[in-house]
Design a protein around this motif. Structure first.
Motif, short mmCIF file in Angstrom:
data_model
loop_
_atom_site.label_atom_id
_atom_site.label_comp_id
_atom_site.label_asym_id
_atom_site.label_seq_id
_atom_site.Cartn_x
_atom_site.Cartn_y
_atom_site.Cartn_z
N ALA A 146 0.85 -1.19 0.00
CA ALA A 146 0.00 0.00 0.00
C ALA A 146 0.89 1.24 0.00
O ALA A 146 1.78 1.36 0.84
N ILE A 147 0.64 2.14 -0.96
CA ILE A 147 1.33 3.43 -1.00
C ILE A 147 0.34 4.46 -0.48
O ILE A 147 -0.71 4.69 -1.09
N ILE A 148 0.66 5.06 0.65
CA ILE A 148 -0.29 5.93 1.32
C ILE A 148 0.28 7.34 1.41
O ILE A 148 1.50 7.54 1.51
N GLY B 282 8.28 6.54 5.10
CA GLY B 282 8.02 5.34 5.89
C GLY B 282 7.85 4.13 5.01
O GLY B 282 7.25 4.21 3.93
N ASP B 283 8.40 2.99 5.44
CA ASP B 283 8.26 1.72 4.71
C ASP B 283 8.21 0.64 5.77
O ASP B 283 9.24 0.18 6.29
N THR B 284 7.00 0.21 6.16
CA THR B 284 6.84 -0.69 7.30
C THR B 284 6.06 -1.93 6.89
O THR B 284 5.25 -1.90 5.97
N ARG B 285 6.32 -3.02 7.65
CA ARG B 285 5.54 -4.24 7.49
C ARG B 285 4.28 -4.12 8.33
O ARG B 285 4.27 -3.52 9.41
N ASN B 286 3.22 -4.71 7.84
CA ASN B 286 1.94 -4.66 8.55
C ASN B 286 1.80 -5.94 9.36
O ASN B 286 1.57 -7.03 8.81
N ASP B 287 1.89 -5.84 10.67
CA ASP B 287 1.80 -7.02 11.54
C ASP B 287 0.40 -7.59 11.61
O ASP B 287 0.19 -8.71 12.08
N ASN B 288 -0.60 -6.82 11.15
CA ASN B 288 -1.98 -7.30 11.22
C ASN B 288 -2.32 -8.29 10.14
O ASN B 288 -3.40 -8.88 10.13
N VAL B 289 -1.42 -8.44 9.17
CA VAL B 289 -1.69 -9.31 8.04
C VAL B 289 -0.58 -10.34 7.93
O VAL B 289 0.61 -9.99 8.07
N ASN B 290 -0.93 -11.59 7.72
CA ASN B 290 0.08 -12.61 7.48
C ASN B 290 0.62 -12.45 6.07
O ASN B 290 -0.11 -12.58 5.10
N ILE C 200 -7.73 1.19 4.52
CA ILE C 200 -7.47 0.38 3.33
C ILE C 200 -6.05 -0.16 3.37
O ILE C 200 -5.78 -1.31 3.00
N ALA C 201 -5.12 0.66 3.87
CA ALA C 201 -3.71 0.24 3.91
C ALA C 201 -3.52 -0.95 4.85
O ALA C 201 -2.55 -1.71 4.71
N GLU C 202 -4.43 -1.16 5.82
CA GLU C 202 -4.30 -2.28 6.75
C GLU C 202 -4.43 -3.63 6.06
O GLU C 202 -4.01 -4.65 6.60
N PHE C 203 -5.01 -3.65 4.87
CA PHE C 203 -5.14 -4.91 4.14
C PHE C 203 -3.82 -5.36 3.52
O PHE C 203 -3.69 -6.50 3.10
N ALA C 204 -2.86 -4.45 3.45
CA ALA C 204 -1.60 -4.74 2.75
C ALA C 204 -0.58 -5.35 3.71
O ALA C 204 -0.62 -5.16 4.93
N ARG D 194 2.55 -4.55 3.43
CA ARG D 194 3.62 -3.56 3.55
C ARG D 194 3.03 -2.19 3.23
O ARG D 194 2.28 -2.04 2.26
N VAL D 195 3.37 -1.19 4.03
CA VAL D 195 2.83 0.16 3.85
C VAL D 195 3.98 1.12 3.61
O VAL D 195 4.93 1.20 4.40
N ILE D 196 3.89 1.86 2.46
CA ILE D 196 4.90 2.86 2.11
C ILE D 196 4.22 4.22 2.16
O ILE D 196 3.19 4.44 1.50
#
Length: 645
Positions: free
Chosen positions: A39-41, A229-237, A207-211, A213-215
């Motif tokens: 996700a590019i936010i 910012g370039d982070t991994r989303n811990d809420n998604v496997n 919407i970004a929570e579905f990804a 990785r969030v940039i």
């Protein structure tokens, strides 16, 4: 470590804003691996959509490099970039960007069409995708007959038709209600699980929570279009694809190899298929814009109808004039005694004989010959006496001069028709009366009596010579050549030139020349109207390109080559002009029907050559005046085109 699927290195993008330059992206470095959901936010204006356009090869950076599977896109031409958009990427736009003229099925098929899929294969694949997305009962519905969620699902199916290894979704839920938005995100997660690389562009953190990785991109005073910012989303496997089949196209980009004979044959089939599809698209576009199409055709219709009608009128008029000229005896050569008109010695020259006429009949180019003996005598019938011209003529005289009978018969054709009249003291019986005729040597008001020249010579004048001889020349022979042949024969017979000739064919030629000049003049006027019609076609096609800018942008985004766009618009221009030419010819024939019922003395004579030339001319106008609009359409910037309403 595996090589990144998408690799952005030091990319910057700026735009001109008057005298200033607006920087949207600055020194972006980004890697996206195969099978990721990213996700590019960022806020509106942060440059996230510009970054997506660069990732999808819709735009090019001002600085830096962008690699796809290790290939530098800056070294690729427009066709290679179009191939990437067509075969690697699938776009899901916020505003759907569906083609309004096509059905749901037709919209999904478009990228496969540009990928040279056969019609049956792409229709089958599109049907399967739409059915999978729950639109099996909406295949033949056009976009305006679908809800927002349904249109977005059609957009998803279109993105997947060619594989869609990388799905680029720009605010995929922005135009949807919350329920439809949740369904869309679940669908994208399913595609992710199927092995597709998903890149979301959104301003919505939910919407970004579905990804995986969030940039985050930030603009303004802190950063200027840079990644903060370039982070991994811990809420998604996170899901790492191991399905090689899903990425085979990415791992094995098309290469250029020498073409075999079979590949050459396939190439010809593909090219033919492209022209057929472009023709189909042109017909759909014309059908859905009937009024605009008719107005575009109107100039061509009038121009072609004018040209064909003028040629037909000219040919008909000339035919009628030539028939009248022939009936006046203008394809004749007269032979008279003396050295020319005004020769005072001509009355004493008595060398022209009936035998000369018989000799002239043997010439191959002679149609008919008549000797003539003439004088003015008193013509008496009952108690009435008038002065008239008495001519002793041969049996071919009436053919030579183009006379036809009103009643009775010519010499030696039957019994006497009517009354006995006196020519001087010679009684004669009337056996026929001719129709009135306009001749170069007489007119219909004159009273003319014709007898066999033997009768006039023997019983009235008692002479063995004739006044003159008239020769009718065959229509297919040049009169000048025939004249020289006649002079040669008579000179040989007489041993001297004691005669002169009058070639009345010059009258016919003068009329023909005048007729041709008038036809050329009117044809030039008609051609100008055709040229004006062609300019009208160009203007309306240019307007059409402006009106259909969004459509062009969509086609480019889904993989259309510049040649595909140019071919479609050029074929449409040619088709408009070709149909206009056909309607123009039909109108010209309708004008001919009106003439046939108008009581006119002549009919319009249509020439196959002029009709073929009219079709060729209308097609050429389509090519010439359609080229500039087609080229402009092909060179449109896809980003600018997609932003048009």
């Amino acid at each position: 470590m595996t090589e990144a699927l998408l690799n952005v290195v030091g990319v910057s993008r700026s735009f001109s804003a008057g005298e200033d330059e607006l920087t949207v992206l600055k020194e972006i470095n980004l890697q996206i691996n195969r099978g990721e959901m990213v996700a590019i936010i960022g806020a509106s204006g942060s440059g996230k959509s510009t970054l997506m356009n660069i990732l999808g090869c819709l735009d090019k950076p001002n600085k830096g490099h962008y690699f796809i599977n290790g290939q530098d896109t800056s070294a690729m031409d427009e066709n290679e970039l179009a191939a990437l958009r067509r075969e690697y990427f699938g776009f899901i736009f916020q505003r759907y960007h569906l083609l309004g003229d096509l059905t749901a099925l037709g919209n999904v098929e478009v990228p496969a069409l540009y990928a040279n899929e056969g019609p049956h294969e792409r229709q089958k694949k599109a049907t399967q995708l739409l059915t999978r997305l729950g639109l099996s009962d909406r295949l033949e519905h056009k976009p305006n007959q679908l809800s927002g969620g349904q249109q977005q699902r059609v957009s998803v199916a279109r993105a997947l038709i060619n594989g869609g290894d990388v799905i680029l979704a720009d605010e995929p839920t922005g135009a949807l209600d919350s329920t439809s938005g949740e369904e869309m995100m679940k669908l994208l997660r399913e595609l992710h699980r199927d092995g597709h690389t998903i890149i979301l562009v959104t301003h919505d953190p939910h919407i970004a929570e579905f990804a995986d990785r969030v940039i985050e991109i930030k603009d303004g005073e802190i950063k200027d279009g840079e990644i903060i910012g370039d982070t991994r989303n811990d809420n998604v496997n996170a899901y790492q694809s191991s399905d090689r089949a899903a990425t085979e196209l990415v791992d094995n980009p098309p290469q250029t190899h020498p073409q075999t004979a079979k590949q050459q044959t396939t190439k010809y089939r593909i090219n033919w298929s492209r022209y057929l599809e472009a023709l189909k698209m042109a017909l759909i576009g014309m059908s859905n814009n009937r009024l605009r199409t008719f107005l575009t055709m109107l100039g061509i219709i009038i121009g072609i109808a004018s040209v064909v009608s003028v040629v037909a009128l000219g040919a008909g008029s000339q035919q009628s004039i030539m028939a009248n000229i022939a009936s006046m005896g203008t394809n004749t050569i007269e032979i008279k005694p003396g050295t020319g008109r005004g020769d005072r010695r001509s009355g004493r020259i008595r060398t022209l004989m009936a035998a000369d006429a018989d000799a002239l009949k043997t010439l191959s180019f002679v149609d008919s010959v008549t000797p003539t003996v003439r004088a003015n005598v008193a013509i008496r019938y009952a108690s009435e006496t008038v002065t008239g011209s008495v001519q002793g003529v041969g049996t071919d005289y009436f053919r030579v001069r183009g006379y036809s009978l009103a009643q009775g018969q010519f010499f030696a054709e039957g019994n006497a028709l009517g009354s006995v009249i006196f020519l001087g003291h010679l009684p004669v019986r009337v056996i026929g009366v001719t129709e009135p005729i306009e001749s170069v040597s007489s007119n219909s008001d004159e009273l003319n009596v014709w007898l066999p020249y033997t009768t006039v010579s023997g019983r009235i004048f008692r002479q063995n010579y004739v006044s003159d001889i008239t020769v009718r020349v065959d229509e297919n022979v040049e009169s000048e050549v025939a004249e020289q042949g006649i002079i040669s024969l008579l000179t040989m017979r007489h041993g001297t030139v004691d005669f002169f000739t009058i070639n009345t064919d010059t009258i016919r030629k003068s009329i023909e020349k005048t007729s041709a000049t008038m036809t050329m003049l009117i044809s030039a006027i008609a051609f100008i109207s055709l040229l004006v019609g062609g300019i009208g076609v160009m203007n309306i096609m240019l307007v059409s390109v402006t009106e259909r800018t969004r459509e062009i942008g969509i086609r480019i985004a889904v993989g259309a080559r510049q040649t595909d766009i140019m071919r479609q618009f050029l074929i449409e221009a040619v088709l408009v002009c070709f149909c206009g030419g056909a309607l123009g010819i039909g109108l010209a024939y309708f004008v001919g029907v009106i003439f046939s019922y108008s009581g006119s003395d002549f009919q319009m004579v249509y020439s196959g050559t002029s009709i073929i030339a009219a079709f060729a001319c209308s097609t050429l106008i389509g090519v010439l005046f359609g080229y500039l609009p087609a080229r402009n359409a092909a060179r449109l910037n896809p980003i600018d085109a997609l932003s048009r309403d």
